[in-house]
Design a protein around this motif. Structure first.
Motif, PDB file in Angstrom:
ATOM      1  N   LEU A  96      76.036  44.468   8.157  1.00 17.51           N
ATOM      2  CA  LEU A  96      75.397  44.653   9.474  1.00 17.51           C
ATOM      3  C   LEU A  96      75.789  43.573  10.469  1.00 17.51           C
ATOM      4  CD1 LEU A  96      71.761  45.808   8.626  1.00 17.51           C
ATOM      5  CD2 LEU A  96      73.548  47.139   9.760  1.00 17.51           C
ATOM      6  N   ALA A  97      75.980  42.360   9.995  1.00 16.91           N
ATOM      7  CA  ALA A  97      76.296  41.254  10.915  1.00 16.91           C
ATOM      8  C   ALA A  97      77.778  41.193  11.258  1.00 16.91           C
ATOM      9  CB  ALA A  97      75.842  39.926  10.304  1.00 16.91           C
ATOM     10  N   SER A  98      78.596  42.008  10.585  1.00 14.78           N
ATOM     11  CA  SER A  98      80.055  41.920  10.785  1.00 14.78           C
ATOM     12  C   SER A  98      80.532  42.911  11.844  1.00 14.78           C
ATOM     13  CB  SER A  98      80.774  42.241   9.470  1.00 14.78           C
ATOM     14  OG  SER A  98      80.751  43.644   9.242  1.00 14.78           O
ATOM     15  N   ASP A  99      81.802  42.766  12.205  1.00 18.47           N
ATOM     16  CA  ASP A  99      82.391  43.694  13.170  1.00 18.47           C
ATOM     17  C   ASP A  99      82.536  45.099  12.589  1.00 18.47           C
ATOM     18  OD1 ASP A  99      82.447  41.673  14.993  1.00 18.47           O
ATOM     19  OD2 ASP A  99      84.569  41.186  14.705  1.00 18.47           O
ATOM     20  N   ASP A 100      82.446  45.250  11.268  1.00 22.12           N
ATOM     21  CA  ASP A 100      82.442  46.599  10.675  1.00 22.12           C
ATOM     22  C   ASP A 100      81.275  47.424  11.207  1.00 22.12           C
ATOM     23  OD1 ASP A 100      84.668  46.223   9.132  1.00 22.12           O
ATOM     24  OD2 ASP A 100      83.579  45.765   7.293  1.00 22.12           O
ATOM     25  N   ALA A 101      80.214  46.734  11.664  1.00 23.06           N
ATOM     26  CA  ALA A 101      79.017  47.420  12.167  1.00 23.06           C
ATOM     27  C   ALA A 101      78.917  47.285  13.693  1.00 23.06           C
ATOM     28  CB  ALA A 101      77.771  46.835  11.505  1.00 23.06           C
ATOM     29  N   SER A 102      80.088  47.195  14.348  1.00 23.11           N
ATOM     30  CA  SER A 102      80.067  46.836  15.781  1.00 23.11           C
ATOM     31  C   SER A 102      79.434  47.910  16.681  1.00 23.11           C
ATOM     32  CB  SER A 102      81.477  46.499  16.274  1.00 23.11           C
ATOM     33  OG  SER A 102      82.298  47.620  16.109  1.00 23.11           O
ATOM     34  N   TYR A 103      79.226  49.138  16.167  1.00 20.67           N
ATOM     35  CA  TYR A 103      78.530  50.173  16.962  1.00 20.67           C
ATOM     36  C   TYR A 103      77.136  50.449  16.400  1.00 20.67           C
ATOM     37  CZ  TYR A 103      78.290  54.078  20.249  1.00 20.67           C
ATOM     38  OH  TYR A 103      77.944  54.911  21.290  1.00 20.67           O
ATOM     39  N   ILE A 104      76.641  49.510  15.611  1.00 21.36           N
ATOM     40  CA  ILE A 104      75.300  49.679  15.018  1.00 21.36           C
ATOM     41  C   ILE A 104      74.388  48.586  15.554  1.00 21.36           C
ATOM     42  CG2 ILE A 104      73.946  49.704  12.880  1.00 21.36           C
ATOM     43  CD1 ILE A 104      76.460  50.617  11.390  1.00 21.36           C
ATOM     44  N   THR A 105      73.341  48.998  16.258  1.00 22.35           N
ATOM     45  CA  THR A 105      72.310  48.049  16.677  1.00 22.35           C
ATOM     46  C   THR A 105      70.958  48.752  16.703  1.00 22.35           C
ATOM     47  OG1 THR A 105      71.786  46.264  18.230  1.00 22.35           O
ATOM     48  CG2 THR A 105      72.527  48.363  19.204  1.00 22.35           C
ATOM     49  N   ALA A 106      69.892  47.980  16.598  1.00 23.55           N
ATOM     50  CA  ALA A 106      68.519  48.513  16.574  1.00 23.55           C
ATOM     51  C   ALA A 106      68.250  49.352  15.324  1.00 23.55           C
ATOM     52  CB  ALA A 106      68.232  49.338  17.834  1.00 23.55           C
ATOM     53  N   GLU A 107      68.992  49.094  14.245  1.00 28.28           N
ATOM     54  CA  GLU A 107      68.841  49.903  13.022  1.00 28.28           C
ATOM     55  C   GLU A 107      68.201  49.115  11.897  1.00 28.28           C
ATOM     56  OE1 GLU A 107      69.014  52.946  12.393  1.00 28.28           O
ATOM     57  OE2 GLU A 107      69.888  53.581  14.298  1.00 28.28           O
ATOM     58  N   ILE A 108      67.602  49.866  10.997  1.00 29.72           N
ATOM     59  CA  ILE A 108      67.022  49.274   9.797  1.00 29.72           C
ATOM     60  C   ILE A 108      67.730  49.862   8.591  1.00 29.72           C
ATOM     61  CG2 ILE A 108      64.917  49.066   8.409  1.00 29.72           C
ATOM     62  CD1 ILE A 108      64.152  49.731  11.852  1.00 29.72           C
ATOM     63  N   LEU A 109      68.279  48.996   7.747  1.00 33.14           N
ATOM     64  CA  LEU A 109      68.948  49.443   6.533  1.00 33.14           C
ATOM     65  C   LEU A 109      68.037  49.127   5.344  1.00 33.14           C
ATOM     66  CD1 LEU A 109      71.469  50.584   5.194  1.00 33.14           C
ATOM     67  CD2 LEU A 109      72.572  48.364   5.465  1.00 33.14           C
ATOM     68  N   VAL A 110      67.547  50.177   4.703  1.00 32.99           N
ATOM     69  CA  VAL A 110      66.682  49.995   3.533  1.00 32.99           C
ATOM     70  C   VAL A 110      67.583  49.837   2.306  1.00 32.99           C
ATOM     71  CG1 VAL A 110      64.842  50.997   2.125  1.00 32.99           C
ATOM     72  CG2 VAL A 110      64.891  51.418   4.597  1.00 32.99           C
ATOM     73  N   VAL A 111      67.393  48.732   1.570  1.00 38.53           N
ATOM     74  CA  VAL A 111      68.230  48.465   0.394  1.00 38.53           C
ATOM     75  C   VAL A 111      67.276  48.364  -0.788  1.00 38.53           C
ATOM     76  CG1 VAL A 111      70.070  46.989  -0.534  1.00 38.53           C
ATOM     77  CG2 VAL A 111      69.753  47.160   1.948  1.00 38.53           C
ATOM     78  N   ALA A 112      66.856  49.531  -1.263  1.00 37.53           N
ATOM     79  CA  ALA A 112      65.730  49.564  -2.212  1.00 37.53           C
ATOM     80  C   ALA A 112      65.961  50.559  -3.350  1.00 37.53           C
ATOM     81  CB  ALA A 112      64.447  49.903  -1.460  1.00 37.53           C
ATOM     82  N   GLY A 113      67.223  50.818  -3.671  1.00 46.75           N
ATOM     83  CA  GLY A 113      67.523  51.668  -4.829  1.00 46.75           C
ATOM     84  C   GLY A 113      66.947  53.072  -4.734  1.00 46.75           C
ATOM     85  N   GLY A 114      66.679  53.513  -3.497  1.00 45.46           N
ATOM     86  CA  GLY A 114      66.172  54.870  -3.308  1.00 45.46           C
ATOM     87  C   GLY A 114      64.660  54.979  -3.385  1.00 45.46           C
ATOM     88  N   MET A 115      63.967  53.829  -3.413  1.00 51.26           N
ATOM     89  CA  MET A 115      62.491  53.913  -3.376  1.00 51.26           C
ATOM     90  C   MET A 115      62.059  54.563  -2.074  1.00 51.26           C
ATOM     91  SD  MET A 115      60.410  50.758  -4.974  1.00 51.26           S
ATOM     92  CE  MET A 115      61.376  49.484  -4.247  1.00 51.26           C
ATOM     93  N   PRO A 116      60.944  55.283  -2.065  1.00 50.98           N
ATOM     94  CA  PRO A 116      60.544  55.985  -0.846  1.00 50.98           C
ATOM     95  C   PRO A 116      60.382  55.012   0.325  1.00 50.98           C
ATOM     96  CG  PRO A 116      59.164  56.614  -2.694  1.00 50.98           C
ATOM     97  CD  PRO A 116      60.027  55.505  -3.174  1.00 50.98           C
TER      98      PRO A 116
END
Ligand code: NAP
Length: 255
Positions: free
Chosen positions: A232-252
């Motif tokens: 998220l902090a890298s230029d790979d995500a340069s068109y991503i802002t205001a987003e939330i990435l859930v990293v929880a193994g698919g928990m609801p």
């Protein structure tokens, strides 16, 4: 983990990670550093800062260590000042500090505990960014560490969860305010066996129950959270802002 496989997305970048002498914060600093960033690690205790600096230096990472209790105004200012004195700019801020001082129901929680939760989990994220903002470069990036509990605060961590819900709103509001020069995103980790979560993850029965609540049948690792943050902090995500990435193994979490 084969660290030699990491790219070099952060060469020439300067990254501050709060609460980064162990756990998720340390792994984020390590990952950004291995990808070429100059990293600034901090936490409340000098000996923890020194230890983290040594571990990162041993991996060839360019690192500065500064003591910073995130609710201490002078120490926050010092963190930013020392970073700018040494590296001249800031490209990435990861706001990672949090407290979870109580398992009480919200209606039983003492006012002093409510204040502490608000101050460390929410207010300090805002204040550190106020200090950092004048030094943030064009193309810079902020990542706020929330929690999957933000979506449905569980009974034993209810008020903590509510502060993490507030961080989702903060992500959206700051992303609008800091655009277009700075992107602001959020990582919402699932359960990770750090000392923060030890009261849950060191109990075999609870641990098993948590693992079964994931689709991937395991707890998260600090490196899982670092990989998501580094994306998220890298230029790979340069068109991503205001987003939330859930990293929880698919928990609801949410749709
Ligand atoms: P951790 O392993 O317990 O590490 C906490 C780090 O924060 C240590 O380096 C500690 O060092 C530092 N710290 C604690 N209070 C601080 C303060 N007031 N100011 C500055 N530094 C402070 O914790 P973690 O599990 O990695 O948690 C990191 C973040 O992930 C938190 O925002 C937490 O809410 C979130 N999270 C964790 C989980 C999980 O399951 N572990 C799940 C969801 C979200 P000192 O003692 O030297 O200060």
């Amino acid at each position: 983990m084969d660290k030699s496989k990491f790219g070099k997305r952060y060469e020439g970048k300067v990254a501050i990670v709060t609460a980064s002498t162990q756990g998720i914060g340390f792994s984020i600093a390590e990952r950004l550093g291995l990808e070429g960033a100059s990293v600034v690690v901090s936490s409340r205790k000098q000996n923890n800062v020194d230890e983290a600096v040594e571990k990162l230096k041993a991996q060839g990472i360019e690192v500065l260590g500064v003591v910073c209790h995130v609710s201490n105004k002078q120490q926050r200012k010092n963190l930013i000042d020392k970073t700018v004195q040494k590296y001249g700019k800031i490209d990435v801020v990861v706001s990672n500090a949090a407290a979870n001082p109580s398992i009480d129901d919200i209606l039983q929680t003492q006012e002093s505990v409510l204040d502490k939760l608000w101050e460390i989990n929410v207010k300090s994220s805002i204040l550190i960014l106020q200090d950092a903002a004048p030094h943030l470069q064009k193309g810079s990036s902020v990542v706020i560490i929330s929690s999957f509990t933000a979506y449905q605060p569980p009974a034993t961590m209810a008020m903590y969860g509510v502060t993490k819900t507030a961080l989702l709103g903060l992500t959206k509001a700051l992303a609008a305010e800091m655009a277009p020069n700075t992107r602001v995103n959020c990582v919402a980790p699932g359960f990770v066996p750090t000392s923060f979560a030890a009261f849950l993850t060191t109990n075999d029965a609870i641990r098993k129950e948590i693992e079964q609540r994931t689709l991937l049948n395991r707890l998260g690792t600090t490196q899982d959270m670092a990989a998501a943050t580094a994306f998220l902090a890298s230029d790979d995500a340069s068109y991503i802002t205001a987003e939330i990435l859930v990293v929880a193994g698919g928990m609801p979490s949410r749709l």
